[in-house]
Design an enzyme around this catalytic site. Structure first.
Site, mmCIF file in Angstrom:
data_model
loop_
_atom_site.group_PDB
_atom_site.id
_atom_site.type_symbol
_atom_site.label_atom_id
_atom_site.label_comp_id
_atom_site.label_asym_id
_atom_site.label_seq_id
_atom_site.Cartn_x
_atom_site.Cartn_y
_atom_site.Cartn_z
ATOM 1 N N GLU A 150 -4.670 -10.165 1.105
ATOM 2 C CA GLU A 150 -5.443 -9.979 2.331
ATOM 3 C C GLU A 150 -6.895 -10.264 1.995
ATOM 4 O O GLU A 150 -7.405 -9.791 0.980
ATOM 5 C CB GLU A 150 -5.316 -8.550 2.874
ATOM 6 N N GLU A 165 0.791 -1.234 0.000
ATOM 7 C CA GLU A 165 0.000 0.000 0.000
ATOM 8 C C GLU A 165 0.823 1.284 0.000
ATOM 9 O O GLU A 165 0.671 2.122 0.877
ATOM 10 C CB GLU A 165 -0.940 0.009 1.217
HETATM 11 C C1 GAL Z 1 -5.101 -3.312 4.823
HETATM 12 C C2 GAL Z 1 -3.638 -3.195 5.181
HETATM 13 C C3 GAL Z 1 -3.310 -3.994 6.405
HETATM 14 C C4 GAL Z 1 -4.305 -3.708 7.491
HETATM 15 C C5 GAL Z 1 -5.686 -3.976 7.004
HETATM 16 C C6 GAL Z 1 -6.735 -3.621 8.019
HETATM 17 O O1 GAL Z 1 -5.471 -2.311 3.953
HETATM 18 O O2 GAL Z 1 -2.838 -3.640 4.133
HETATM 19 O O3 GAL Z 1 -2.010 -3.670 6.820
HETATM 20 O O4 GAL Z 1 -4.187 -2.387 7.851
HETATM 21 O O5 GAL Z 1 -5.950 -3.174 5.898
HETATM 22 O O6 GAL Z 1 -6.679 -4.356 9.162
#
Ligand code: GAL
Ligand code: MG
Length: 992
Positions: free
Chosen positions: A507, A435
């Site tokens: 993620e 990010e």
């Molecule tokens: C994503 C980010 C993670 C964490 C997650 C929310 O956007 O890459 O590091 O912040 O959101 O828990």
């Protein structure tokens, strides 16, 4: 020498450090397990904390550091100074803890001066002495014997210094000034508790004058996997003579070669994969040094946009992992790391993303040894740039990536992670970070990665937006990585010709609080599409700071906002599959079963044939599977047995036949439990549960019991109807439309009136819809009864009641048309027809709530248990008979929230052994029993603040909405929302 400030200068990243190299610890030829060439400097150091960098140079210091050990405190190295009582903790996710003004950071910049002494003898000094730091947050200046020796940043990377020329025989000193923020902090905006200090090992390495500086073990495998070549590229200081020996995993010498470019050829190599992490060892010997390097051989390829690992289309069942512990912070020992990895193995996880920085260098060695595919990520996270104007800007997002002052740092960070970790078999992908948007900096660094190590895949999420007119060149990326994409988008991806790379969700299924509720939905897609490599749950653990216990002995875990800090992001760091102390959340159990290694489907009910599919990528079920089967009728086991000679090749299916007939009547299910066939050498024992399937063969329509007719009398006044029978007396409120007291056998079962119930303590995943719910008034409905008539009819009493639920100043959101029939023995039969205002959001739940005496503490139910279960989160539970106390049913989320509900129930009895309240329904319903009210759990920020209700709270719901993963993922799936316009809730309530 006057102090030269480097920590706001993005051109100065490292001073006096050695060239990067791969991680290894050399040994003396006579050493055993431990190396005598490595001297750990961990332990107690002298320490002086400064609130501000400016205080390091008080009046009269003339820019000189004071190394006077007097009045210094002591601190343990490694550690985070916030955990030793200095400075304070802060949790922020996206927002930088300082103004966005790169490369500058605040002048009031906390610092810690560390100092210790060590001894060198004359012989040591004839050799090279290197000083290594494996992790210092955020940057540090180094002095040896009060002489400036260097500077380094990049918190999670190793900095090595050749300090030979600065040493004396006898006592020497090492001093380190650690600064909390530097220009590098703009690239270290990871979503975590922000801590500082020397948080990983520090050690000296003694090496001969001529030695191996670095090496890169490169392996190639023939297309048919029958042949492998190992070629080692080496780099030297001086000109040592090198021999290299190749050993197999059992320690047998296979081959030995001499020369600066060792080569080995292997016929029928034993390849490495996460299920069989076989490693060879190469031993490099020079005149006075030995280096042992584990080597795992594999072939990683993308063909037709599909990932092949050793010619197999593997799937990643991954988690994102941070170095995080409630007591030790970023300082993680091998034991702590192993605990995480073992827990992962026990829960079927096979992949780790080191979000969003390199872990300790030995962490990847553990992953190679235990068998995990790793996305090895560089120490880069810059999402804070996106909010620099206050809002969220896609152009701003990429400002660090596009800012040429960070070109050098971005290259440096990516190189440091790749060069250090390149000899680890577990590395499947190099990740450029997280990010930070995209720009020429990443294009150059990516090109370097592809050139340096074409054998691995490359990964980066945050490439889909061309910021500030820059046309993104993504040619260095071999994969398409996304996060939290909705299932519908994945379907589109698979057919949209513009996407040509395999997809990974770096993620997904945000595990915050009660959730994730969508694991199975994604797993279906992962299984469906070859081009979908799999996903990594966000995230492995809850981050918190341990705060001791309350006087009544409850653990205190602190999160954002508990330290008086600004800004903070509350409990957004409590989003793991395990609690801070590593107790599994129900979400981990859910994920475990969703990614179980075997799945079953009923082929033929008459013949008892069941198809099993092996989802292991490399292992035949014959090697790992014991199957226990059970035929269940109405929740009871009618036949069972064990099979452990099932042979199904990986990714194949086979059919087994149950020896016993499957009954044709009642609720019939086949429960297939998969367990480990053998003792696993490390992770679990024979019999360890690997997952299960419960095939529901049939669920029978439930017959209503006949009502008992007899003498029942109804008396009415303006406020209530009183229904009296031989053994009971119930009061029904004509203003609330529910029973307000129920006396049976001379005991009032209700400590407070019953209530209509649409609210639930919002889960973390409800945090967005919660605002809509509150606006609709779901949290504070008032009841308006329009009509309520009672009549004695044919030996029973019938109460008809029409009412609505509406909050102050808002129009009704729900109308109910109810009939309660009370029979001669006091059984209440209810039929409730609801009609919702469809302009209002979906309901959290709908049902009734009773307050029972504290002694009514056991729930016996037939439904999905034993774990909390929801319509979208019940894969860890099965349908059956369970008996649990309110304590057993309670899931103790650190931020209290809706928990402990049970889905798919036909019957529940709440009992104290003598008396009992039973609810049955012809349709499946949910219930929970708790010591806490939903109001209490809504209000309290921490579990240790919860006060028990004086009653036990029993809720039974016609329906409870799913939990989803909307805290970061998409809105709760339509099918999991309680969004019906009309519904009917029928139940029988019996008091005994
Ligand atoms: C994503 C980010 C993670 C964490 C997650 C929310 O956007 O890459 O590091 O912040 O959101 O828990
Ligand atoms: Mg700098």
């Amino acid at each position: 020498m006057e102090f030269q400030k480097m920590h706001e200068n993005p051109d100065v990243l490292h001073v006096g450090t050695c060239q990067n190299r791969s991680y290894f610890l050399p040994k003396a030829p006579e050493d055993g397990e431990e190396s005598t060439r490595v001297c750990l400097l961990n332990g107690t150091w002298s320490f002086r904390y400064f609130d501000s960098f400016l205080d390091v140079f008080p009046e009269g210091s003339e820019g000189e550091i004071c190394f006077d050990e007097e009045d210094m405190d002591e601190i343990e190295v490694p550690s985070c100074w916030q955990n030793a009582g200095y400075d304070r903790h802060q949790y922020t996710n996206v927002r930088y803890p300082f103004p966005y003004d790169p490369p500058y950071v605040p002048d009031e910049n906390p610092c810690g001066l560390y100092l210790r002494r060590f001894y060198m003898n004359a012989e040591d000094l004839t050799q090279k002495i290197y000083l290594n730091f494996e992790g210092v947050d955020s940057c540090f200046y180094l002095w040896i014997n009060e002489q400036f020796a260097g500077y380094s940043q990049v918190s999670h990377s190793t900095s090595e210094f050749d300090i030979t020329d600065l040493l004396n025989e006898g006592e020497n000193s090492v001093a380190v000034l650690v600064v909390k923020w530097c220009d590098g902090s703009y690239l270290e905006d990871q979503d975590k508790l922000r801590m500082s200090g020397i948080f990983r090992d520090v050690y000296l390495i003694r090496r001969p004058l001529a030695h191996i500086r670095d090496y890169f073990v490169k392996t190639t495998v023939s297309d048919d996997l029958s042949h492998a070549d190992i070629r080692v590229e080496m780099d030297f200081i001086g000109l040592p003579d090198v021999t290299a020996e190749l050993y197999d995993a059992e320690g047998a010498l296979l081959e030995s070669t001499a020369g600066a470019e060792p080569n080995f050829a292997l016929e029928n190599p034993h390849l490495w994969n996460a299920e069989d992490p076989y490693q060879y060892t190469i031993v490099f010997r020079t005149a006075d040094e030995v280096i042992e390097q584990k080597v795992g051989i594999s072939k990683i390829e993308i063909r037709d946009s599909v990932l092949y690992f050793n010619n197999v289309k593997i799937k990643l069942r991954g988690v994102n992992r941070h170095d995080s512990d409630p007591v030790t912070g970023y300082t993680i020992s091998r034991e702590q790391a192993k605990r995480d990895l073992f827990l992962m193995k026990q829960h079927n996880i096979n992949a780790v993303r080191t979000s969003h920085y390199p872990n300790a260098p030995w962490f990847l060695q553990l992953c190679s040894e235990y068998g995990f595919y790793v996305i090895a990520e560089a120490d880069i996270e810059g999402h804070g740039a996106a909010v620099q104007t206050g809002g969220y800007g896609m152009d701003e997002y990429a400002d660090n990536a596009l800012n040429p002052i960070f070109d050098k740092a971005i290259m440096d960070r990516i190189q440091r992670s790749v060069i250090r970790d390149k000899n680890n078999a577990c590395v499947l992908m190099w990740s450029y970070g997280n990010e930070t948007g995209w720009g020429p900096s990443f294009e150059k660094a990516g090109a370097w990665v592809r050139e340096y190590d074409p054998s691995r895949l490359t990964h980066y999420e945050n490439t889909y937006y061309d910021a500030r007119g820059h046309k993104n060149d993504l040619s260095s990326l071999t994969t398409e990585s996304r996060m939290y994409s909705a299932p519908e988008w994945i379907d589109e991806y698979m057919v949209d010709p513009k996407y040509t790379k395999p997809l990974v969700l770096c993620e997904y299924i945000h595990a915050m609080g009660n959730g994730p509720g969508d694991a199975e939905q994604y797993q279906q897609l992962i299984m469906k599409y070859d081009r979908f490599m799999g996903g990594f749950v966000w995230e492995w653990c809850d981050h918190a700071v341990y705060g001791g216990t309350t006087p009544d002995n409850r653990d205190i875990f602190r999160y954002g906002g508990d330290f008086g800090e600004y800004p903070h992001d509350g409990n957004f760091c409590m989003d793991g599959l395990v609690y801070p102390d590593r107790t599994p959340h129900t979400g981990l159990l859910e994920y475990k079963n969703v990614i179980r290694p075997v799945r079953a489907a009923l082929v033929n009910r008459e013949t008892g044939e069941i198809q099993l599919t092996n989802y292991r990528d490399f292992t035949n079920t014959e090697e790992f599977l014991t199957l226990s089967w059970e035929i269940q009728q109405d929740g009871d086991t009618v036949a069972c047995g064990v099979m452990d000679d099932i042979k199904i090749a990986p990714h194949e299916s086979g059919v087994i036949t149950l020896p016993d007939a499957i009954p044709t009547e009642g609720d019939v299910a086949v429960l297939l439990q998969y367990s480990a066939k053998k003792n696993d050498s490390v992770f679990f024992e024979k019999g360890h549960p690997l997952g299960f399937d419960q095939l529901i063969v049939s669920r029978e329509a439930r017959k209503e019991e006949a009502l008992r007719k007899g003498v029942v009398v109804a008396e009415e006044d303006s406020r209530a109807v009183t229904v009296t029978g031989d053994s009971f007396r119930y009061v029904f409120s004509k203003t609330e439309g529910v029973f307000t007291s129920m006396v049976k056998n001379n005991m009032n079962i209700m400590t407070r009136p019953m209530t209509w119930n649409v609210w639930r303590a919002p889960t973390d995943n409800d945090q967005f819809v919660r605002k809509e719910w509150e606006q609709a008034g779901y949290n504070e409905p008032a009841i308006k009864v329009y009509a309520c008539n009672a009549k004695e009819e044919d030996g029973v009493v019938v109460i008809d009641c029409k009412l609505s639920l509406a909050a102050v100043y808002r129009r009704p959101f729900l109308h109910l048309d109810c009939r309660f029939t009370v029979d001669a023995e006091g059984k209440v039969r209810a039929e409730i027809n609801g009609k919702r205002d469809m302009e209002r959001p979906f309901l959290p739940r709908f049902g009734l709530r009773m307050f029972l005496p504290k002694s009514f503490d056991t729930a016996e139910y037939y439904g999905y248990g034993p774990y909390e279960s929801y319509c979208d989160k019940h894969h860890a539970s099965s349908l059956g008979h369970f008996a649990q106390t309110a304590d057993d049913l309670f899931e103790d989320y650190v931020k209290p929230q809706e928990n402990g509900s049970h889905f798919g129930c036909a019957r529940v009895t709440i009992t104290d052994g003598a008396g009992a309240v039973t609810v049955t329904s012809p349709e499946d319903f949910s219930f929970n029993l708790s010591h806490y009210t939903q109001e209490e759990m809504t209000e309290k920020m921490h579990n240790y603040e919860l006060t028990e209700s004086p009653d036990n709270v029993f809720c039974f719901d016609c329906k409870m909405s799913g939990v989803g993963s909307n805290s970061c993922g998409p809105r709760l799936a339509k099918a999991m929302q309680f969004d019906d316009e009309t519904f009917t809730f029928k139940f029988d309530l019996t008091v005994e």
